[in-house]
Design an enzyme around this catalytic site. Sequence first.
Site, PDB file in Angstrom:
ATOM      1  N   ASP A  22     -23.463  -2.329 -40.023  1.00  0.00           N
ATOM      2  CA  ASP A  22     -23.793  -3.046 -38.794  1.00  0.00           C
ATOM      3  C   ASP A  22     -23.134  -4.421 -38.776  1.00  0.00           C
ATOM      4  O   ASP A  22     -23.006  -5.065 -39.825  1.00  0.00           O
ATOM      5  CB  ASP A  22     -25.323  -3.185 -38.690  1.00  0.00           C
ATOM      6  CG  ASP A  22     -25.771  -3.542 -37.281  1.00  0.00           C
ATOM      7  OD1 ASP A  22     -24.939  -3.500 -36.347  1.00  0.00           O
ATOM      8  OD2 ASP A  22     -26.968  -3.873 -37.106  1.00  0.00           O
ATOM      9  N   GLY A  23     -22.738  -4.847 -37.598  1.00  0.00           N
ATOM     10  CA  GLY A  23     -22.240  -6.216 -37.444  1.00  0.00           C
ATOM     11  C   GLY A  23     -20.769  -6.340 -37.089  1.00  0.00           C
ATOM     12  O   GLY A  23     -20.238  -7.450 -37.048  1.00  0.00           O
ATOM     13  N   ASN A  24     -20.107  -5.208 -36.815  1.00  0.00           N
ATOM     14  CA  ASN A  24     -18.676  -5.280 -36.449  1.00  0.00           C
ATOM     15  C   ASN A  24     -18.466  -6.119 -35.191  1.00  0.00           C
ATOM     16  O   ASN A  24     -17.542  -6.935 -35.119  1.00  0.00           O
ATOM     17  CB  ASN A  24     -18.121  -3.879 -36.170  1.00  0.00           C
ATOM     18  CG  ASN A  24     -18.083  -3.001 -37.401  1.00  0.00           C
ATOM     19  OD1 ASN A  24     -18.343  -3.464 -38.507  1.00  0.00           O
ATOM     20  ND2 ASN A  24     -17.771  -1.730 -37.203  1.00  0.00           N
ATOM     21  N   ARG A  26     -20.430  -8.470 -33.854  1.00  0.00           N
ATOM     22  CA  ARG A  26     -20.704  -9.903 -34.063  1.00  0.00           C
ATOM     23  C   ARG A  26     -19.600 -10.561 -34.872  1.00  0.00           C
ATOM     24  O   ARG A  26     -19.239 -11.718 -34.644  1.00  0.00           O
ATOM     25  CB  ARG A  26     -22.071 -10.083 -34.756  1.00  0.00           C
ATOM     26  CG  ARG A  26     -23.231 -10.064 -33.780  1.00  0.00           C
ATOM     27  CD  ARG A  26     -24.540  -9.827 -34.471  1.00  0.00           C
ATOM     28  NE  ARG A  26     -24.688  -8.412 -34.823  1.00  0.00           N
ATOM     29  CZ  ARG A  26     -25.625  -7.946 -35.629  1.00  0.00           C
ATOM     30  NH1 ARG A  26     -26.469  -8.767 -36.205  1.00  0.00           N
ATOM     31  NH2 ARG A  26     -25.701  -6.651 -35.868  1.00  0.00           N
ATOM     32  N   TRP A  27     -19.049  -9.818 -35.828  1.00  0.00           N
ATOM     33  CA  TRP A  27     -17.947 -10.356 -36.638  1.00  0.00           C
ATOM     34  C   TRP A  27     -16.776 -10.714 -35.721  1.00  0.00           C
ATOM     35  O   TRP A  27     -16.190 -11.784 -35.843  1.00  0.00           O
ATOM     36  CB  TRP A  27     -17.528  -9.297 -37.664  1.00  0.00           C
ATOM     37  CG  TRP A  27     -16.483  -9.744 -38.636  1.00  0.00           C
ATOM     38  CD1 TRP A  27     -16.681 -10.276 -39.879  1.00  0.00           C
ATOM     39  CD2 TRP A  27     -15.045  -9.679 -38.447  1.00  0.00           C
ATOM     40  NE1 TRP A  27     -15.476 -10.557 -40.475  1.00  0.00           N
ATOM     41  CE2 TRP A  27     -14.462 -10.207 -39.620  1.00  0.00           C
ATOM     42  CE3 TRP A  27     -14.230  -9.250 -37.406  1.00  0.00           C
ATOM     43  CZ2 TRP A  27     -13.087 -10.300 -39.784  1.00  0.00           C
ATOM     44  CZ3 TRP A  27     -12.850  -9.348 -37.557  1.00  0.00           C
ATOM     45  CH2 TRP A  27     -12.299  -9.875 -38.750  1.00  0.00           C
ATOM     46  N   HIS A  39     -14.274  -3.385 -35.487  1.00  0.00           N
ATOM     47  CA  HIS A  39     -14.358  -2.008 -35.977  1.00  0.00           C
ATOM     48  C   HIS A  39     -13.201  -1.692 -36.933  1.00  0.00           C
ATOM     49  O   HIS A  39     -13.371  -0.998 -37.930  1.00  0.00           O
ATOM     50  CB  HIS A  39     -14.360  -1.023 -34.805  1.00  0.00           C
ATOM     51  CG  HIS A  39     -15.602  -1.115 -33.945  1.00  0.00           C
ATOM     52  ND1 HIS A  39     -16.874  -1.201 -34.483  1.00  0.00           N
ATOM     53  CD2 HIS A  39     -15.766  -1.128 -32.599  1.00  0.00           C
ATOM     54  CE1 HIS A  39     -17.756  -1.262 -33.497  1.00  0.00           C
ATOM     55  NE2 HIS A  39     -17.116  -1.240 -32.348  1.00  0.00           N
ATOM     56  N   LEU A 133     -17.417  12.092 -55.988  1.00  0.00           N
ATOM     57  CA  LEU A 133     -18.285  11.457 -54.987  1.00  0.00           C
ATOM     58  C   LEU A 133     -18.337  12.343 -53.754  1.00  0.00           C
ATOM     59  O   LEU A 133     -17.301  12.804 -53.282  1.00  0.00           O
ATOM     60  CB  LEU A 133     -17.723  10.079 -54.587  1.00  0.00           C
ATOM     61  CG  LEU A 133     -18.454   9.389 -53.418  1.00  0.00           C
ATOM     62  CD1 LEU A 133     -19.781   8.789 -53.894  1.00  0.00           C
ATOM     63  CD2 LEU A 133     -17.589   8.295 -52.791  1.00  0.00           C
ATOM     64  N   ARG A 186     -28.608  -1.888 -45.227  1.00  0.00           N
ATOM     65  CA  ARG A 186     -28.176  -2.223 -43.862  1.00  0.00           C
ATOM     66  C   ARG A 186     -27.576  -3.617 -43.874  1.00  0.00           C
ATOM     67  O   ARG A 186     -28.179  -4.554 -44.409  1.00  0.00           O
ATOM     68  CB  ARG A 186     -29.338  -2.166 -42.860  1.00  0.00           C
ATOM     69  CG  ARG A 186     -28.858  -2.471 -41.438  1.00  0.00           C
ATOM     70  CD  ARG A 186     -29.894  -2.232 -40.376  1.00  0.00           C
ATOM     71  NE  ARG A 186     -29.285  -2.333 -39.038  1.00  0.00           N
ATOM     72  CZ  ARG A 186     -29.677  -1.671 -37.961  1.00  0.00           C
ATOM     73  NH1 ARG A 186     -30.703  -0.846 -38.042  1.00  0.00           N
ATOM     74  NH2 ARG A 186     -29.068  -1.835 -36.817  1.00  0.00           N
ATOM     75  N   LEU A 193     -34.359   0.920 -39.340  1.00  0.00           N
ATOM     76  CA  LEU A 193     -33.690   2.167 -39.749  1.00  0.00           C
ATOM     77  C   LEU A 193     -32.872   2.761 -38.607  1.00  0.00           C
ATOM     78  O   LEU A 193     -31.965   3.563 -38.836  1.00  0.00           O
ATOM     79  CB  LEU A 193     -34.708   3.205 -40.224  1.00  0.00           C
ATOM     80  CG  LEU A 193     -35.111   3.140 -41.699  1.00  0.00           C
ATOM     81  CD1 LEU A 193     -36.063   4.278 -42.029  1.00  0.00           C
ATOM     82  CD2 LEU A 193     -33.886   3.218 -42.616  1.00  0.00           C
TER      83      LEU A 193
HETATM   84  C1  FPP Z   1     -21.834  -1.295 -36.105  1.00  0.00           C
HETATM   85  O1  FPP Z   1     -21.365  -2.512 -35.609  1.00  0.00           O
HETATM   86  C2  FPP Z   1     -20.790  -0.339 -36.370  1.00  0.00           C
HETATM   87  C3  FPP Z   1     -20.560   0.804 -35.665  1.00  0.00           C
HETATM   88  C4  FPP Z   1     -21.343   1.214 -34.508  1.00  0.00           C
HETATM   89  C5  FPP Z   1     -19.457   1.721 -35.997  1.00  0.00           C
HETATM   90  C6  FPP Z   1     -19.043   1.828 -37.430  1.00  0.00           C
HETATM   91  C7  FPP Z   1     -17.601   2.117 -37.462  1.00  0.00           C
HETATM   92  C8  FPP Z   1     -16.722   1.686 -38.385  1.00  0.00           C
HETATM   93  C9  FPP Z   1     -17.135   0.968 -39.586  1.00  0.00           C
HETATM   94  C10 FPP Z   1     -15.255   1.906 -38.224  1.00  0.00           C
HETATM   95  C11 FPP Z   1     -14.709   3.275 -38.320  1.00  0.00           C
HETATM   96  C12 FPP Z   1     -15.458   4.243 -39.136  1.00  0.00           C
HETATM   97  C13 FPP Z   1     -14.946   5.036 -40.102  1.00  0.00           C
HETATM   98  C14 FPP Z   1     -15.816   6.009 -40.804  1.00  0.00           C
HETATM   99  C15 FPP Z   1     -13.544   4.968 -40.519  1.00  0.00           C
HETATM  100  P1  FPP Z   1     -21.781  -2.944 -34.151  1.00  0.00           P
HETATM  101  O2  FPP Z   1     -20.659  -2.609 -33.236  1.00  0.00           O
HETATM  102  O3  FPP Z   1     -23.100  -2.342 -33.790  1.00  0.00           O
HETATM  103  O4  FPP Z   1     -21.918  -4.497 -34.350  1.00  0.00           O
HETATM  104  P2  FPP Z   1     -22.858  -5.509 -33.556  1.00  0.00           P
HETATM  105  O5  FPP Z   1     -24.273  -5.072 -33.775  1.00  0.00           O
HETATM  106  O6  FPP Z   1     -22.554  -6.820 -34.194  1.00  0.00           O
HETATM  107  O7  FPP Z   1     -22.435  -5.437 -32.116  1.00  0.00           O
END
Ligand code: FPP
Length: 240
Positions: A22-24, A26-27, A39, A133, A186, A193
């Site tokens: 989580d957090g892509n 916001r990053w 992402h 793994l 998380r 969850l």
């Molecule tokens: C949560 O951040 C992340 C996701 C919904 C997607 C996860 C995807 C990746 C890590 C990239 C590609 C995946 C693979 C398996 C190669 P968010 O967008 O909810 O962040 P936020 O809560 O800060 O908006």
Amino acid sequence: MSGLMDQSPAQAIPQHVAIIMDGNGRWAASRGLPRVVGHREGAKAVRRSIEAAIGQGVKYLTLFAFSSENWQRPADEVSDLRGLLLQYLRSELKEMHEAGVRLKVIGEHSRFGPNIVAELGAAEAKTANNARLTLVLALSYGGRADILAAAKRAIEEGVPAEALTEHKFASLLATAGIPDPDLVIRTSGEQRLSNFLLWQAAYAELVFLDVLWPDFNEQDFAGAVKTFGARVRRFGARPE
Ligand code: FPP
């Protein structure tokens, strides 16, 4: 001191680690960048987490890559995530295979279309005999949907009520044959969850990290494993 040291380190390693990445968004937002960049960086953290799991001797790593609720996101973001997944598979599969990673997908990933289904299916088949793994990718996964589908399967199979034990029920879930997660991590500071592995995480230790997923690294993974090792798991029983 020696008593502490005597505790077998092998016992403190979780067999199965599951991560809510989580957090892509916001990053990216904190840098004034589009979400897709978050992402993309998140995909690099996926690679780091696989390496860390192998390094720590973890046998199963489940990553929550896309939830059933993520379909509510704008179409262009869904499309970006779909593209990143395909790109990741194409660029990483060979190396993952050589490293002994077995891929397994759970969730309604058919909603991503036939190309993804075909490529993921081929990747699962290619890596089926690897044993270092098991990487479980949760794609279009929801814990409630998983439980509901298992209940429907039990009915379809005509399982008699008295034969529907927890063991039997678990064998009808998407995670059949995969041990329950010992540790759920998380990132991003959220403490929920969010419909992830609801049945399977019943006794998991939960570790919430303040790091945003694109910043997640081997040290964060090792730190969470260490925290896990320091917890006392009683599975509802009383301490001795
Ligand atoms: C949560 O951040 C992340 C996701 C919904 C997607 C996860 C995807 C990746 C890590 C990239 C590609 C995946 C693979 C398996 C190669 P968010 O967008 O909810 O962040 P936020 O809560 O800060 O908006």
